[in-house]
Design a protein around this motif. Sequence first.
Motif: not given
Length: 236
Positions: A113-115, A120-124, A141-145, A168-171
């Motif tokens: 579920a965490c994954c 959704e925000v481009g973080i593994c 990173e913090m922003k996406r979390i 970044d552009l990809w995220s």
Amino acid sequence: MLEIKNMTYEIQDNGQTRTILDDVSLQIEKGKILVITGPNGSGKSTLAKLLMGIIQPTKGQILLNGQDITALSVTERARSGMGYTFQQPPRFKGITVRKLLEIAAGEKLTEEACCNYLSEVGICAKDYLNREADTSLSGGEMKRIEIATQLIKHSEFTIFDEPEAGIDLWSFSMLVETFNRLKARGDRGLIIISHQERLIKMADDIMVLSDGKITKKGKADVVLNQLHCDKMTYSI
Ligand code: ADP
Ligand code: MG
């Protein structure tokens, strides 16, 4: 429906009253996207903090589905269905990323579920779940979390203050897809503060703030045309 009625926010600056927001009114319905844009210092983040109850207005009212929530605290507003991400997210020393997600969910979450939420925000997730949500994480990173924590909560209205900042552009592309999916579900209203054309183009309505005042407000296609003429957007 979320409504702001005649909101003014003043501060005392060296013994002088300074008006940061001047008689701002807006409304947004569930299932819609309102994008707020405008130059730096125009009062966008102040408006977001007023909506979430982090600061209190000098004048004006906030109504959530007809109920006056102006006097409610941040926690009470969160319980009533409001969500918020900071332009510059706070850090949490001693709290892991997984714990932050679980606090947002209000329950234990499986790694899967965490994954799902983090992807959704481009973080593994595997690389991040056990890391502390402190200054060791980069701003992006913090922003996406932080955005992921809002995806977990099912707030009726969520305010995203410059979600593109430091990403970044990809995220960023993944985030645009995520916002599109949220919009398609139609069960929440999104208020996105942004300068990015791709986010602005997703809007149903656009509001432009300048020096604490609304200078443009209306249906997205109309305001977008005016913004292009004013060269106020840029793309990534
Ligand atoms: P934006 O998000 O549009 O860039 P802000 O809402 O952060 O703008 O700020 C609007 C203006 O209000 C800025 O000039 C900012 O410096 C000022 N401001 C906001 N809060 C305070 C405060 N507590 N004390 C002094 N100035 C403030
Ligand atoms: Mg801001």
